[in-house]
Every structure is written in structure tokens, then in C-alpha cells.
Design a protein around this motif. Structure first.
Motif, PDB file in Angstrom:
ATOM      1  N   ILE A   1      47.814  28.861  24.552  1.00 51.54           N
ATOM      2  CA  ILE A   1      46.941  30.032  24.365  1.00 51.54           C
ATOM      3  C   ILE A   1      47.590  31.002  23.386  1.00 51.54           C
ATOM      4  N   ARG A   2      46.786  31.446  22.412  1.00 53.35           N
ATOM      5  CA  ARG A   2      47.253  32.413  21.425  1.00 53.35           C
ATOM      6  C   ARG A   2      46.237  33.544  21.277  1.00 53.35           C
ATOM      7  N   ASP A   3      46.735  34.691  20.841  1.00 50.36           N
ATOM      8  CA  ASP A   3      45.872  35.793  20.424  1.00 50.36           C
ATOM      9  C   ASP A   3      45.733  35.680  18.904  1.00 50.36           C
ATOM     10  N   TRP A   4      44.494  35.722  18.401  1.00 49.32           N
ATOM     11  CA  TRP A   4      44.243  35.514  16.976  1.00 49.32           C
ATOM     12  C   TRP A   4      43.786  36.812  16.314  1.00 49.32           C
ATOM     13  N   LEU A   5      44.478  37.184  15.238  1.00 48.94           N
ATOM     14  CA  LEU A   5      44.253  38.436  14.521  1.00 48.94           C
ATOM     15  C   LEU A   5      43.819  38.130  13.096  1.00 48.94           C
ATOM     16  N   HIS A   6      42.628  38.635  12.704  1.00 49.43           N
ATOM     17  CA  HIS A   6      42.190  38.431  11.327  1.00 49.43           C
ATOM     18  C   HIS A   6      43.091  39.228  10.391  1.00 49.43           C
ATOM     19  N   VAL A   7      43.491  38.621   9.280  1.00 42.00           N
ATOM     20  CA  VAL A   7      44.468  39.245   8.393  1.00 42.00           C
ATOM     21  C   VAL A   7      43.966  40.574   7.829  1.00 42.00           C
ATOM     22  N   GLN A   8      42.661  40.732   7.654  1.00 40.34           N
ATOM     23  CA  GLN A   8      42.132  42.014   7.182  1.00 40.34           C
ATOM     24  C   GLN A   8      42.381  43.111   8.228  1.00 40.34           C
ATOM     25  N   ASP A   9      42.162  42.777   9.496  1.00 39.81           N
ATOM     26  CA  ASP A   9      42.470  43.731  10.564  1.00 39.81           C
ATOM     27  C   ASP A   9      43.953  44.077  10.576  1.00 39.81           C
ATOM     28  N   HIS A  10      44.790  43.090  10.349  1.00 41.76           N
ATOM     29  CA  HIS A  10      46.236  43.324  10.315  1.00 41.76           C
ATOM     30  C   HIS A  10      46.602  44.298   9.197  1.00 41.76           C
ATOM     31  N   CYS A  11      46.023  44.097   8.023  1.00 41.05           N
ATOM     32  CA  CYS A  11      46.299  44.992   6.890  1.00 41.05           C
ATOM     33  C   CYS A  11      45.884  46.426   7.210  1.00 41.05           C
ATOM     34  N   GLU A  12      44.727  46.579   7.819  1.00 41.21           N
ATOM     35  CA  GLU A  12      44.247  47.917   8.177  1.00 41.21           C
ATOM     36  C   GLU A  12      45.173  48.567   9.212  1.00 41.21           C
ATOM     37  N   ALA A  13      45.687  47.775  10.143  1.00 43.51           N
ATOM     38  CA  ALA A  13      46.603  48.312  11.150  1.00 43.51           C
ATOM     39  C   ALA A  13      47.900  48.793  10.508  1.00 43.51           C
ATOM     40  N   ILE A  14      48.451  48.002   9.602  1.00 40.75           N
ATOM     41  CA  ILE A  14      49.686  48.406   8.921  1.00 40.75           C
ATOM     42  C   ILE A  14      49.466  49.688   8.131  1.00 40.75           C
ATOM     43  N   TYR A  15      48.334  49.795   7.461  1.00 33.68           N
ATOM     44  CA  TYR A  15      48.026  51.009   6.691  1.00 33.68           C
ATOM     45  C   TYR A  15      47.942  52.225   7.620  1.00 33.68           C
ATOM     46  N   SER A  16      47.370  52.034   8.796  1.00 37.74           N
ATOM     47  CA  SER A  16      47.307  53.123   9.774  1.00 37.74           C
ATOM     48  C   SER A  16      48.708  53.554  10.207  1.00 37.74           C
ATOM     49  N   ILE A  17      49.600  52.578  10.389  1.00 39.69           N
ATOM     50  CA  ILE A  17      50.974  52.896  10.780  1.00 39.69           C
ATOM     51  C   ILE A  17      51.686  53.648   9.660  1.00 39.69           C
ATOM     52  N   LEU A  18      51.492  53.196   8.412  1.00 42.47           N
ATOM     53  CA  LEU A  18      52.121  53.868   7.278  1.00 42.47           C
ATOM     54  C   LEU A  18      51.654  55.319   7.161  1.00 42.47           C
ATOM     55  N   GLN A  19      50.397  55.557   7.454  1.00 41.43           N
ATOM     56  CA  GLN A  19      49.842  56.903   7.315  1.00 41.43           C
ATOM     57  C   GLN A  19      50.200  57.804   8.493  1.00 41.43           C
ATOM     58  N   ASP A  20      50.079  57.285   9.699  1.00 42.67           N
ATOM     59  CA  ASP A  20      50.174  58.147  10.882  1.00 42.67           C
ATOM     60  C   ASP A  20      51.199  57.707  11.917  1.00 42.67           C
ATOM     61  N   GLY A  21      51.836  56.555  11.717  1.00 42.23           N
ATOM     62  CA  GLY A  21      52.812  56.084  12.688  1.00 42.23           C
ATOM     63  C   GLY A  21      54.045  56.969  12.737  1.00 42.23           C
TER      64      GLY A  21
ATOM     65  N   ASN B   1      70.163  60.886  -1.366  1.00 44.86           N
ATOM     66  CA  ASN B   1      69.291  62.033  -1.064  1.00 44.86           C
ATOM     67  C   ASN B   1      67.890  61.959  -1.669  1.00 44.86           C
ATOM     68  N   PHE B   2      67.419  60.750  -2.002  1.00 43.59           N
ATOM     69  CA  PHE B   2      66.053  60.635  -2.511  1.00 43.59           C
ATOM     70  C   PHE B   2      65.048  61.138  -1.479  1.00 43.59           C
ATOM     71  N   ALA B   3      65.343  60.920  -0.189  1.00 41.03           N
ATOM     72  CA  ALA B   3      64.410  61.289   0.873  1.00 41.03           C
ATOM     73  C   ALA B   3      64.310  62.796   1.075  1.00 41.03           C
ATOM     74  N   GLN B   4      65.180  63.577   0.419  1.00 41.63           N
ATOM     75  CA  GLN B   4      65.066  65.026   0.534  1.00 41.63           C
ATOM     76  C   GLN B   4      63.848  65.560  -0.205  1.00 41.63           C
ATOM     77  N   ASN B   5      63.401  64.827  -1.203  1.00 39.02           N
ATOM     78  CA  ASN B   5      62.340  65.323  -2.079  1.00 39.02           C
ATOM     79  C   ASN B   5      60.953  64.790  -1.740  1.00 39.02           C
ATOM     80  N   ARG B   6      60.898  63.713  -0.974  1.00 43.75           N
ATOM     81  CA  ARG B   6      59.594  63.163  -0.581  1.00 43.75           C
ATOM     82  C   ARG B   6      59.746  62.317   0.677  1.00 43.75           C
ATOM     83  N   PRO B   7      58.656  62.169   1.437  1.00 45.16           N
ATOM     84  CA  PRO B   7      58.736  61.324   2.641  1.00 45.16           C
ATOM     85  C   PRO B   7      58.929  59.861   2.277  1.00 45.16           C
ATOM     86  N   VAL B   8      59.728  59.147   3.086  1.00 45.48           N
ATOM     87  CA  VAL B   8      59.981  57.720   2.855  1.00 45.48           C
ATOM     88  C   VAL B   8      59.719  56.974   4.154  1.00 45.48           C
TER      89      VAL B   8
END
Length: 361
Positions: free
Chosen positions: A224-244, A121-128
Motif C-alpha cells: 500500500i502506498r500514498d500517491w501524490l500527483h507531481v503538480q500537487d507536490h510542486c504547489e506544496a513546495i511553493y507554499s513552504i517556500l513562501q510561508d513555511g 553575511n549575504f543573509a543580512q541583506n535578504r531572506p534566504v
């Protein structure tokens, strides 16, 4: 989001995320769990923005007692799961470690979080939140006329690596639907940028060209590949953590589709410009076509409209500027390069993977 467990945080993408999150959020604490296998290095964690908010733990994500202890001891409310065996060629030579780390390791983390967050029940007290970092390779290969991968594209992995990541994705999704564990998943395209282990295409080409060594090109080089700069990737993950939204999957890509040969050509042109005194100019003459990888996927492309629409994220780096920044980083960080390349395992792998290939027929 107060106490974050980052798995694989001494690797390429994970370490860049640790640097990013400590700078972006001045209140979070990061517990960094990494086994320090061949691709993880403490060199990647030098110069962190605030080392007092970062604790490194060397250990295996398959070690349930260790994971349990870290979750309880540090009251972890967020897991960002990078830890994975991630090189396709290595998975072809030895798939067993990919099954163990990518599937069993992910299962171990999910079970530990289910126990601590839900049963206790840790998740009862804060979002996880459990965020799982995955790859576009789970979708298989695209034909030239096929539309880009979407979040609902059926899975069709073609290598032991992508199959193991697909299995881990399914486990994460199942823990949401079956147990209500708050999860998100991201599937990213090929990453590039600072601190990438030099077995991967871009750093390998940069470092080989600087030393006048052959630039191995798999097959005809027109994959053929799609190339993603790692800084952009980090920012995307942070956006998901905040608002996903829990239970959702988000594609992350760089909005480009060059061939491997075009990437190598751009890298060589940058080196010609930045190292005009090099005796190996023009560096593109060093390319050498070698036998292709078995089952090599021909084309990847990512449809990133969902994350743009729902979270307002889009890549900031154009490929040209991102490659320039990356080449300059490797030129400016010769000590990091030397430390990584001194690893015996790295040299043995290069011999194993490339020496036996020979020139393409």
C-alpha cells in the motif's frame, strides 16, 4: 525569493518544479544544476514557460567549487534540493552512489550555503532559505492498523535509499539547530505524473501494457502506498517556500491508500478505454507476479494535517483524475518516451532488475 538554485532540476520532480515555478512566479530566476545521470534529461526541460529566466548547468552537487561559484555568481537566495539517487531497487544493487549523492552531496550544499549566506553575511541583506525534498520512506513500514506517518514519527529506514535520505534529513535539521541556517524539509509520498522516468511503477505499467509486455508485480501486489500527483507536490513546495517556518518539517501526501494491484488495475482500465483498438485488451491480463523486493516495505500512509492547517495546502488531484491525466500524457508524448527509452543504460537496468527475478514462487 529572487534567484533559486534548483538541484536535480532535469529529473522527474525537479523538472516539473522548474516548469511550475517559472509559470507561478514571473520574477524569479532559476539556476538548474543537474548531473544528467540516468534519470535526468534535457527532454524534461523543453517548452519551459520563460526560458530567459532559466539557466541550465550540468554538474555534480558534490563539486564544492562549482556550487560556491553558482551561489556567488547568481546571488542565490533560495535552494530547492531535489538532486538524489531515488530508486530503491538501484540502492539494493549498488548503495555506494546513494551514500555519495544523497549524503555527501547534501552536506556539500549545506556547507556552501553556510559559507555564503552566514559567514559572508549575504543573509543580512535578504531572506534566504534551503529547502530539502525528502521521502516518506525514512519512516519505515506501517502495519495495517498503524496510524499514518506524522512529522514527529521516529525514523526507521529499511533500504539503503531510505537510510541515505534519512541521513540527509538529519544533516539538514542539524544545520538549522547548530548554525542557524534557515532550512525547511518536506517528506513526500510516492509521486506520479508527467515526465517520470519509466523505471517507476506507473510509467512502466503504462508503457509495457501498450506494447503487450508483462506487467511485473512484486510479490502479491498488496503493498500500500500514498500517491501524490507531481503538480500537487510542486504547489506544496511553493507554499513552504513562501510561508513555511524555518526549522520545520512538512509531510506532503495525496490522501489515498490503494494497493499496487489496484493502481495497475486502474491503469489497465484506462488503457482499455483510451486504446480500444489495442490487441492486448484487457491489459490487466498482462500482469505477472515476480519475486518481491528484499525488505519491501508493506504500507506507507501520510498524515498531512500540519501543512493543511498551517499553510492552507491540500492536494487538488483525486487519484482517478490524476491517473487519467498521467496516462493521457504518456499517450500524447511518444517522442519524449522514445528519447528516454533509447538510453542504453535504461534498457540495461530493466534487464538487470526484472529479468533475473522470475515469477513469484
Amino acid at each position: 525569493m529572487q534567484n533559486i538554485l534548483v538541484t536535480g532540476g532535469a529529473g522527474f520532480i525537479g523538472s516539473n518544479f522548474v516548469h511550475f515555478i517559472l509559470a507561478a512566479n514571473p520574477t524569479v530566476r532559476v539556476i538548474n544544476l543537474d548531473a544528467l545521470t540516468y534519470a535526468g534529461s534535457l527532454e524534461n526541460l523543453k517548452g519551459l514557460p520563460d526560458e530567459n529566466r532559466h539557466e541550465f548547468v550540468q554538474g555534480d552537487i558534490c563539486d564544492r567549487s562549482l556550487v560556491d561559484r553558482l551561489l556567488h555568481e547568481h546571488e542565490i537566495d533560495t535552494v530547492v534540493h531535489f538532486a538524489a539517487e531515488s530508486h530503491v531497487d538501484r540502492s539494493i544493487h549498488g548503495p555506494d552512489q546513494f551514500v555519495q549523492t544523497n549524503i555527501v552531496g547534501t552536506y556539500t550544499l549545506l556547507e556552501a550555503c553556510r559559507q555564503f549566506w552566514l559567514k559572508e553575511n549575504f543573509a543580512q541583506n535578504r531572506p534566504v532559505r534551503f529547502h530539502h525534498v525528502s521521502t516518506d520512506e525514512v519512516f519505515g513500514s506501517l502495519k495495517p492498523e498503524d496510524p499514518p506517518f506524522r512529522e514527529d514519527t521516529p525514523y526507521a529506514p529499511n533500504s539503503p535509499y531510505s537510510a541515505s535520505k534519512a541521513a540527509s534529513d538529519h544533516l539538514v535539521r542539524a544545520y538549522f539547530h547548530t548554525y542557524g541556517l534557515p532550512v525547511t524539509i518536506s517528506n513526500c509520498s510516492n509521486n506520479y505524473g508527467p515526465r517520470q522516468f519509466p523505471e517507476k511503477l506507473i510509467p512502466l505499467m503504462i508503457l509495457n501494457a501498450l506494447e503487450g509486455k508483462p506487467l511485473p508485480v512484486y510479490g502479491d501486489g498488496n503493498q500500500i502506498r500514498d500517491w501524490l500527483h507531481v503538480q500537487d507536490h510542486c504547489e506544496a513546495i511553493y507554499s513552504i517556500l513562501q510561508d513555511g517556518k524555518a526549522g520545520e518539517t512538512y509531510n506532503i501526501g495525496g490522501n489515498n491508500q490503494p494497493t499496487n494491484l489496484e493502481i495497475i488495475r486502474q491503469i489497465c482500465a484506462l488503457l482499455d478505454e483510451l486504446r480500444p483498438e489495442s490487441p492486448y485488451r484487457p491489459h490487466f491480463q498482462l500482469k505477472q507476479h515476480v519475486t518481491d523486493r528484499p525488505g519491501h516495505d508493506r504500507r506507507y500512509a501520510m498524515d498531512i494535517r500540519k501543512i493543511e492547517r498551517e499553510l492552507g495546502w491540500k492536494p487538488r488531484f483525486e487519484l482517478a483524475s490524476g491517473l487519467r491525466q498521467t496516462v493521457e500524457w504518456y499517450l500524447d508524448n511518444s517522442q519524449w518516451v522514445s528519447a528516454i527509452r533509447q538510453q542504453q543504460e535504461y534498457q540495461a537496468w530493466l534487464m538487470k532488475n526484472y529479468a533475473a527475478r522470475g515469477e513469484a514462487k
